[in-house]
Design a protein around this motif. Structure first.
Motif, PDB file in Angstrom:
ATOM      1  N   LYS A 278      -2.282  -8.257  -2.347  1.00  0.00           N
ATOM      2  CA  LYS A 278      -3.016  -7.275  -1.423  1.00  0.00           C
ATOM      3  C   LYS A 278      -2.660  -7.182   0.240  1.00  0.00           C
ATOM      4  CE  LYS A 278      -8.053  -7.724  -1.285  1.00  0.00           C
ATOM      5  NZ  LYS A 278      -9.065  -8.394  -1.841  1.00  0.00           N
ATOM      6  N   ASP A 279      -2.871  -8.042   0.390  1.00  0.00           N
ATOM      7  CA  ASP A 279      -2.579  -7.899   2.476  1.00  0.00           C
ATOM      8  C   ASP A 279      -1.730  -7.334   2.650  1.00  0.00           C
ATOM      9  OD1 ASP A 279      -4.609  -9.435   2.659  1.00  0.00           O
ATOM     10  OD2 ASP A 279      -2.952 -11.616   3.251  1.00  0.00           O
ATOM     11  N   ASP A 280      -0.684  -7.152   1.715  1.00  0.00           N
ATOM     12  CA  ASP A 280       0.695  -6.353   2.014  1.00  0.00           C
ATOM     13  C   ASP A 280       0.775  -4.767   2.102  1.00  0.00           C
ATOM     14  OD1 ASP A 280       2.525  -8.476   2.285  1.00  0.00           O
ATOM     15  OD2 ASP A 280       3.180  -8.883   0.362  1.00  0.00           O
ATOM     16  N   VAL A 281      -0.094  -4.926   0.595  1.00  0.00           N
ATOM     17  CA  VAL A 281      -0.829  -3.295   0.322  1.00  0.00           C
ATOM     18  C   VAL A 281      -1.730  -2.615   1.217  1.00  0.00           C
ATOM     19  CG1 VAL A 281      -1.469  -2.042  -1.504  1.00  0.00           C
ATOM     20  CG2 VAL A 281      -0.337  -3.485  -2.034  1.00  0.00           C
ATOM     21  N   ALA A 282      -2.408  -3.639   1.667  1.00  0.00           N
ATOM     22  CA  ALA A 282      -3.016  -3.099   2.874  1.00  0.00           C
ATOM     23  C   ALA A 282      -2.617  -2.276   3.942  1.00  0.00           C
ATOM     24  CB  ALA A 282      -3.718  -4.008   2.869  1.00  0.00           C
ATOM     25  N   GLN A 283      -1.377  -3.749   4.568  1.00  0.00           N
ATOM     26  CA  GLN A 283      -0.607  -2.926   6.078  1.00  0.00           C
ATOM     27  C   GLN A 283       0.060  -2.283   5.420  1.00  0.00           C
ATOM     28  OE1 GLN A 283      -1.254  -5.575   8.332  1.00  0.00           O
ATOM     29  NE2 GLN A 283       0.411  -4.440   9.423  1.00  0.00           N
ATOM     30  N   ALA A 284       0.521  -2.174   4.958  1.00  0.00           N
ATOM     31  CA  ALA A 284       1.203  -0.357   4.375  1.00  0.00           C
ATOM     32  C   ALA A 284      -0.395   0.535   4.592  1.00  0.00           C
ATOM     33  CB  ALA A 284       1.960  -0.186   3.077  1.00  0.00           C
ATOM     34  N   ILE A 285      -0.676   0.575   3.788  1.00  0.00           N
ATOM     35  CA  ILE A 285      -1.847   1.541   4.380  1.00  0.00           C
ATOM     36  C   ILE A 285      -1.916   1.763   5.566  1.00  0.00           C
ATOM     37  CG2 ILE A 285      -3.971   2.304   3.193  1.00  0.00           C
ATOM     38  CD1 ILE A 285      -2.930   2.293   0.871  1.00  0.00           C
ATOM     39  N   LYS A 286      -2.298   1.093   6.136  1.00  0.00           N
ATOM     40  CA  LYS A 286      -2.811   1.265   7.738  1.00  0.00           C
ATOM     41  C   LYS A 286      -1.737   2.004   8.218  1.00  0.00           C
ATOM     42  CE  LYS A 286      -5.775  -2.944   7.389  1.00  0.00           C
ATOM     43  NZ  LYS A 286      -6.233  -4.353   8.356  1.00  0.00           N
ATOM     44  N   LYS A 287      -0.592   2.054   8.217  1.00  0.00           N
ATOM     45  CA  LYS A 287       0.595   2.135   8.941  1.00  0.00           C
ATOM     46  C   LYS A 287       0.214   3.321   8.467  1.00  0.00           C
ATOM     47  CE  LYS A 287       2.989  -2.045   9.557  1.00  0.00           C
ATOM     48  NZ  LYS A 287       3.206  -1.938  11.366  1.00  0.00           N
ATOM     49  N   LEU A 288      -0.008   3.895   6.961  1.00  0.00           N
ATOM     50  CA  LEU A 288       0.692   5.009   6.749  1.00  0.00           C
ATOM     51  C   LEU A 288      -0.723   5.967   7.204  1.00  0.00           C
ATOM     52  CD1 LEU A 288       0.627   5.199   2.463  1.00  0.00           C
ATOM     53  CD2 LEU A 288       2.391   6.520   4.980  1.00  0.00           C
ATOM     54  N   ASN A 289      -1.786   5.648   7.015  1.00  0.00           N
ATOM     55  CA  ASN A 289      -3.050   5.913   8.396  1.00  0.00           C
ATOM     56  C   ASN A 289      -2.848   6.757   9.111  1.00  0.00           C
ATOM     57  OD1 ASN A 289      -6.036   6.794   8.597  1.00  0.00           O
ATOM     58  ND2 ASN A 289      -6.847   4.926   8.910  1.00  0.00           N
ATOM     59  N   LYS A 290      -1.979   5.987  10.319  1.00  0.00           N
ATOM     60  CA  LYS A 290      -1.280   6.518  11.693  1.00  0.00           C
ATOM     61  C   LYS A 290      -1.022   8.243  10.929  1.00  0.00           C
ATOM     62  CE  LYS A 290      -0.152   2.286  13.590  1.00  0.00           C
ATOM     63  NZ  LYS A 290       1.155   1.214  14.419  1.00  0.00           N
ATOM     64  N   LEU A 291      -0.215   8.162   9.939  1.00  0.00           N
ATOM     65  CA  LEU A 291       0.715   9.618  10.230  1.00  0.00           C
ATOM     66  C   LEU A 291      -0.777  10.780   9.607  1.00  0.00           C
ATOM     67  CD1 LEU A 291       3.123   8.987   7.383  1.00  0.00           C
ATOM     68  CD2 LEU A 291       3.188   9.069  10.058  1.00  0.00           C
ATOM     69  N   GLY A 292      -1.906  10.105   9.496  1.00  0.00           N
ATOM     70  CA  GLY A 292      -3.209  11.370   9.147  1.00  0.00           C
ATOM     71  C   GLY A 292      -3.496  11.974   8.398  1.00  0.00           C
ATOM     72  N   SER A 293      -2.394  10.423   7.089  1.00  0.00           N
ATOM     73  CA  SER A 293      -1.899  12.197   5.929  1.00  0.00           C
ATOM     74  C   SER A 293      -3.223  11.630   5.119  1.00  0.00           C
ATOM     75  CB  SER A 293      -1.163  10.688   5.297  1.00  0.00           C
ATOM     76  OG  SER A 293      -1.383   9.066   4.994  1.00  0.00           O
ATOM     77  N   GLY A 294      -4.784  10.999   5.538  1.00  0.00           N
ATOM     78  CA  GLY A 294      -6.039  11.135   4.437  1.00  0.00           C
ATOM     79  C   GLY A 294      -6.256   9.759   3.890  1.00  0.00           C
ATOM     80  N   PHE A 295      -4.366   8.794   4.082  1.00  0.00           N
ATOM     81  CA  PHE A 295      -4.954   7.289   3.720  1.00  0.00           C
ATOM     82  C   PHE A 295      -5.563   5.970   4.120  1.00  0.00           C
ATOM     83  CE2 PHE A 295      -1.543   8.561   0.389  1.00  0.00           C
ATOM     84  CZ  PHE A 295      -1.636   7.743  -0.260  1.00  0.00           C
ATOM     85  N   GLN A 296      -6.492   6.186   3.228  1.00  0.00           N
ATOM     86  CA  GLN A 296      -7.604   4.875   4.590  1.00  0.00           C
ATOM     87  C   GLN A 296      -8.609   3.734   3.239  1.00  0.00           C
ATOM     88  OE1 GLN A 296      -9.947   6.204   6.645  1.00  0.00           O
ATOM     89  NE2 GLN A 296     -11.235   7.672   4.948  1.00  0.00           N
ATOM     90  N   MET A 297      -8.649   3.135   4.520  1.00  0.00           N
ATOM     91  CA  MET A 297      -9.168   1.859   2.636  1.00  0.00           C
ATOM     92  C   MET A 297     -10.694   2.086   3.650  1.00  0.00           C
ATOM     93  SD  MET A 297      -6.670  -1.280   2.834  1.00  0.00           S
ATOM     94  CE  MET A 297      -6.894  -1.273   4.723  1.00  0.00           C
ATOM     95  N   ILE A 298     -11.638   1.700   2.439  1.00  0.00           N
ATOM     96  CA  ILE A 298     -12.863   1.367   2.843  1.00  0.00           C
ATOM     97  C   ILE A 298     -14.001   0.759   2.139  1.00  0.00           C
ATOM     98  CG2 ILE A 298     -13.735   4.803   3.232  1.00  0.00           C
ATOM     99  CD1 ILE A 298     -14.175   5.265   0.623  1.00  0.00           C
ATOM    100  N   GLN A 299     -14.598   0.461   2.207  1.00  0.00           N
ATOM    101  CA  GLN A 299     -15.568  -0.543   1.522  1.00  0.00           C
ATOM    102  C   GLN A 299     -17.238   0.040   0.860  1.00  0.00           C
ATOM    103  OE1 GLN A 299     -13.846  -4.236   2.445  1.00  0.00           O
ATOM    104  NE2 GLN A 299     -15.141  -4.839   0.905  1.00  0.00           N
ATOM    105  N   VAL A 300     -16.837  -0.690  -0.641  1.00  0.00           N
ATOM    106  CA  VAL A 300     -18.176   0.241  -1.146  1.00  0.00           C
ATOM    107  C   VAL A 300     -18.671  -1.472  -2.018  1.00  0.00           C
ATOM    108  CG1 VAL A 300     -18.747   1.500  -2.855  1.00  0.00           C
ATOM    109  CG2 VAL A 300     -17.207   2.432  -1.610  1.00  0.00           C
ATOM    110  N   GLY A 301     -19.855  -1.626  -0.955  1.00  0.00           N
ATOM    111  CA  GLY A 301     -20.435  -3.120  -1.603  1.00  0.00           C
ATOM    112  C   GLY A 301     -19.326  -4.357  -1.817  1.00  0.00           C
ATOM    113  N   ASN A 302     -18.796  -4.810  -2.584  1.00  0.00           N
ATOM    114  CA  ASN A 302     -17.483  -5.941  -2.958  1.00  0.00           C
ATOM    115  C   ASN A 302     -16.360  -5.724  -2.647  1.00  0.00           C
ATOM    116  OD1 ASN A 302     -19.791  -7.797  -2.046  1.00  0.00           O
ATOM    117  ND2 ASN A 302     -20.212  -7.688  -4.141  1.00  0.00           N
TER     118      ASN A 302
END
Length: 159
Positions: free
Chosen positions: A56-80
């Protein structure tokens, strides 16, 4: 080349591509919102059994790096739950409150429950739910035994 310019490294570049592919494949079902554990499972399926599974940490890190591209990829917290958003656009406060309420109930809700729990007007709830429906991020269930419409959020199902 892109991986070096963006500071990704080959591992996170490849992992980011696999995450994008998994999100795109499931977008017709979930409207571009996927719970991170589901995304990890889908990425590991794509990678096959001959390579080490990613965390999960690997994928989270990849998503954070994709976010730098302004591609619309981000993580959001919904409840738990941590949800990966793979479509451009923002969820407003009403959307987040409704999703948090649905998450607390196992991934579904009735509009009347939202009105009572959050103190929103019927019109406010309907506008927010309609926006989520329009984006494919919610499903309508008119077939429940009690006859009351339910809204389901596939990325919030309790499994």
């Amino acid at each position: 080349m892109w991986s070096e310019l963006l500071g990704f490294g080959d591992f996170y570049y490849e992992l980011g591509v696999q995450a994008v592919e998994a999100c795109m494949a499931h977008r017709p079902v979930n409207g571009g919102l996927m719970e991170i554990n589901e995304l990890v499972e889908q990425v590991n399926k794509r990678r096959g059994k001959k390579v080490q599974a990613v965390s999960k940490d690997d994928v989270a890190q990849a998503i954070k790096k994709l976010n730098k591209l302004g591609s619309g990829f981000q993580m959001i917290q919904v409840g738990n739950k941590t949800i990966v958003q793979s479509v451009p656009g923002e969820l407003n406060r009403d959307h987040n409150q409704i999703l948090s309420h649905a998450e607390s109930q196992g991934g579904w809700l009735r509009s009347k429950d939202v009105e009572e729990k959050l103190g929103y007007s019927e019109d406010r709830v309907q506008q927010a739910l309609q926006a989520l429906l329009n984006e494919g991020q919610a499903w309508v269930d008119d077939g429940h035994a009690d006859g009351k419409r339910r809204f389901w959020f596939p990325y919030l199902f309790n499994t």
